[in-house]
Design a protein around this motif. Structure first.
Motif, PDB file in Angstrom:
ATOM      1  N   VAL A 228       0.845  -1.194   0.000  1.00 19.28           N
ATOM      2  CA  VAL A 228       0.000   0.000   0.000  1.00 19.28           C
ATOM      3  C   VAL A 228       0.878   1.241   0.000  1.00 19.28           C
ATOM      4  O   VAL A 228       1.754   1.403   0.858  1.00 19.28           O
ATOM      5  CB  VAL A 228      -0.928   0.013   1.226  1.00 19.28           C
ATOM      6  CG1 VAL A 228      -1.729   1.306   1.285  1.00 19.28           C
ATOM      7  CG2 VAL A 228      -1.855  -1.197   1.199  1.00 19.28           C
ATOM      8  N   ASP A 229       0.630   2.125  -0.960  1.00 14.42           N
ATOM      9  CA  ASP A 229       1.364   3.382  -1.070  1.00 14.42           C
ATOM     10  C   ASP A 229       0.359   4.527  -1.043  1.00 14.42           C
ATOM     11  O   ASP A 229      -0.291   4.815  -2.051  1.00 14.42           O
ATOM     12  CB  ASP A 229       2.174   3.427  -2.363  1.00 14.42           C
ATOM     13  CG  ASP A 229       2.965   4.722  -2.503  1.00 14.42           C
ATOM     14  OD1 ASP A 229       2.994   5.520  -1.541  1.00 14.42           O
ATOM     15  OD2 ASP A 229       3.562   4.934  -3.585  1.00 14.42           O
ATOM     16  N   PRO A 230       0.200   5.192   0.089  1.00 12.24           N
ATOM     17  CA  PRO A 230      -0.800   6.256   0.189  1.00 12.24           C
ATOM     18  C   PRO A 230      -0.533   7.440  -0.729  1.00 12.24           C
ATOM     19  O   PRO A 230      -1.437   8.233  -0.978  1.00 12.24           O
ATOM     20  CB  PRO A 230      -0.748   6.665   1.664  1.00 12.24           C
ATOM     21  CG  PRO A 230       0.566   6.177   2.163  1.00 12.24           C
ATOM     22  CD  PRO A 230       0.886   4.955   1.375  1.00 12.24           C
ATOM     23  N   ALA A 231       0.691   7.562  -1.238  1.00 16.97           N
ATOM     24  CA  ALA A 231       0.988   8.650  -2.161  1.00 16.97           C
ATOM     25  C   ALA A 231       0.126   8.564  -3.419  1.00 16.97           C
ATOM     26  O   ALA A 231      -0.120   9.574  -4.083  1.00 16.97           O
ATOM     27  CB  ALA A 231       2.465   8.636  -2.537  1.00 16.97           C
ATOM     28  N   GLY A 232      -0.342   7.367  -3.722  1.00 12.24           N
ATOM     29  CA  GLY A 232      -1.169   7.179  -4.894  1.00 12.24           C
ATOM     30  C   GLY A 232      -2.660   7.252  -4.624  1.00 12.24           C
ATOM     31  O   GLY A 232      -3.467   7.022  -5.533  1.00 12.24           O
ATOM     32  N   PHE A 233      -3.066   7.570  -3.402  1.00 13.43           N
ATOM     33  CA  PHE A 233      -4.486   7.625  -3.061  1.00 13.43           C
ATOM     34  C   PHE A 233      -5.184   8.788  -3.774  1.00 13.43           C
ATOM     35  O   PHE A 233      -4.600   9.859  -3.981  1.00 13.43           O
ATOM     36  CB  PHE A 233      -4.680   7.802  -1.559  1.00 13.43           C
ATOM     37  CG  PHE A 233      -4.494   6.551  -0.750  1.00 13.43           C
ATOM     38  CD1 PHE A 233      -4.176   5.339  -1.334  1.00 13.43           C
ATOM     39  CD2 PHE A 233      -4.644   6.586   0.637  1.00 13.43           C
ATOM     40  CE1 PHE A 233      -4.019   4.189  -0.589  1.00 13.43           C
ATOM     41  CE2 PHE A 233      -4.489   5.448   1.406  1.00 13.43           C
ATOM     42  CZ  PHE A 233      -4.179   4.236   0.788  1.00 13.43           C
ATOM     43  N   ALA A 234      -6.435   8.578  -4.097  1.00 17.60           N
ATOM     44  CA  ALA A 234      -7.266   9.658  -4.628  1.00 17.60           C
ATOM     45  C   ALA A 234      -7.822  10.523  -3.506  1.00 17.60           C
ATOM     46  O   ALA A 234      -8.169  11.684  -3.717  1.00 17.60           O
ATOM     47  CB  ALA A 234      -8.404   9.085  -5.456  1.00 17.60           C
ATOM     48  N   SER A 235      -7.929   9.964  -2.306  1.00 23.88           N
ATOM     49  CA  SER A 235      -8.377  10.731  -1.145  1.00 23.88           C
ATOM     50  C   SER A 235      -7.434  11.889  -0.883  1.00 23.88           C
ATOM     51  O   SER A 235      -6.227  11.816  -1.154  1.00 23.88           O
ATOM     52  CB  SER A 235      -8.435   9.833   0.095  1.00 23.88           C
ATOM     53  OG  SER A 235      -8.686  10.596   1.260  1.00 23.88           O
TER      54      SER A 235
END
Length: 428
Positions: A388-395
């Motif tokens: 999981v890489d949150p840098a890629g989140f749309a949020s």
């Protein structure tokens, strides 16, 4: 191109089939369907589900657009395979009037990444003292049917009874945040061995369980519907199981993080693990999984709770409670329920699409993958494994407890009434 042929997908995890979308509707389901005039999506080996429905999302707009907006939240929802979300009322101003719920509803319509159904507050200002305009919110353009003070408990038994009586008139439901406030004053994490060792204020299981016990009895007395938000303890499971055995009209939800994480994570003092209700013990986690599998717990709901960086990147005591969850929910459910053999993909569809749509009365969602139904669909690469890489989140927010953790599954496509909102893992 209005026609889309999804070729060779395992519908609900079953045998490969082709699904033809024509406009907003599923036109045909079968094998060796013609692709004439259609855009083809090769889906061999992937699982096709009805679009996911989240009964418990915080979109923060109006008032906390630094955390999330309806636009960014619905983009996150589409990324996670959701075609409909229910937006909680703890906004600024609180969604306790027809005007505010209509504002949220129209923002969802404007952005179009998924349907947004506002949840109305039970009490004015979430203060627990006076019923909000339940009837006006129901009769508004938003057509509110679910009411909750989530973030706060409706702890006054008289107010809760009145709310249950009121919504009964139009088939609504009260969704309770079960937390006896006097038992959780100063609480920072689950009360138990770990809280004692860390010296953090304990959050006892009985604070949740006592409210659930009271409310199922109130629902029985009134003959109304009650829904339990983010159930988190083994004791709560037993109370709900008992209530259902008596025929009480109660439903319950569990979050993905309560299916996977335990209070042992709090030993890091990382505020990303600070959440309401708190992470519980391994015994609780196992009880929640079993209850979701046997139907005692009806649905999975994300409790997607975005926060800006400064509200989580601080000392534990000062940190806000909550985790983002829309973009990782299906992967966590696959890891905890499918890959462990507790649920089939058909069971996942039931708990993440069909039943939440039924509880919230989300018309057009949670429908079978069959001809004539609205083309609200989610395609999942269940063989995918990745960190999981949150840098890629749309949020807009990044407060995920899964950063760097390997999780299975990846949503590759989402269709809302035949319109692709996510293609090959990228938002349209």
């Amino acid at each position: 191109m209005s026609k889309i042929l999804i070729r060779g997908a395992k519908v609900l995890g079953g045998e490969p089939q082709d699904v033809l979308i024509d406009g907003e509707t599923i036109a045909e389901v079968g094998t060796a369907l013609s692709d004439e005039g259609a855009q083809v999506v090769e889906a061999a080996g992937k699982v096709l589900l009805p679009g996911l429905v989240d009964l418990h999302t915080h979109l923060r707009e109006p008032g906390r657009e630094d955390s999330e907006t309806v636009l960014t939240g619905t983009r996150a929802a589409a990324s996670g395979g959701f075609t409909a979300v229910f937006a909680m009322a703890n906004t600024f101003p609180v969604a306790d009037t027809a005007g505010v719920v209509e504002q949220v509803y129209r923002l969802g319509q404007e952005h179009g990444y998924c349907d947004v159904q506002p949840i109305g507050a039970v009490t004015v200002g979430l203060e627990g003292r006076k019923l909000a305009e339940l009837g006006a919110m129901h009769e508004s353009a938003a057509g509110v049917t679910v009411f909750s003070d989530d973030g706060k408990c409706v702890d006054d038994a008289v107010i809760m009874r009145r709310a249950l009586e009121y919504v009964k008139a139009f088939g609504g439901v009260v969704a309770q945040h079960a937390q006896e406030p006097r038992l959780t004053e100063g609480a920072q994490m689950n009360e138990g061995v770990v809280s004692a060792e860390l010296g953090l204020g304990g959050w006892p299981a009985v604070a949740e369980e006592s409210i659930i016990a009271r409310d199922v009895l109130l629902a029985e007395h009134v003959g109304s519907r009650v829904h339990i938000c983010h159930l988190s303890t083994a004791g709560s499971v037993e109370i709900v199981r008992w209530a259902k055995s008596r025929g009480i009209d109660v439903t319950a939800e569990v979050t993905p993080h309560h299916l996977l994480l335990t209070d042992e994570m709090v030993r890091t003092y990382n505020p990303v693990y600070k959440v309401n209700p708190p992470l519980r013990t391994e015994r609780d986690v196992m009880a929640l999984r079993e209850a979701l599998a046997d139907g005692t717990i009806d649905i999975v709901a994300t409790d997607h709770a975005p926060h800006p960086h400064e509200d989580k990147d601080c000392e534990w005591a000062a940190a806000a409670m909550g985790m983002v969850g829309l973009e990782t929910a299906l992967s966590v459910v696959q890891a905890t329920m499918v890959d462990t053999g507790l649920l089939t993909w058909a069971g996942v569809a039931e708990r993440m699409s069909v039943k939440p749509a039924q509880i919230g009365q989300a018309g057009g969602h949670g429908r079978p993958v069959s001809a004539g139904e609205p083309a609200n669909l989610t395609l999942v690469d269940t063989e995918y494994r990745g960190s999981v890489d949150p840098a890629g989140f749309a949020s807009r927010s990044r407060n995920t407890p899964y950063e760097g953790r390997e999780l299975p599954g990846r949503v590759t496509h989402t269709w809302l009434r035949g319109k692709a909102t996510l293609v090959d893992g990228k938002l349209t």
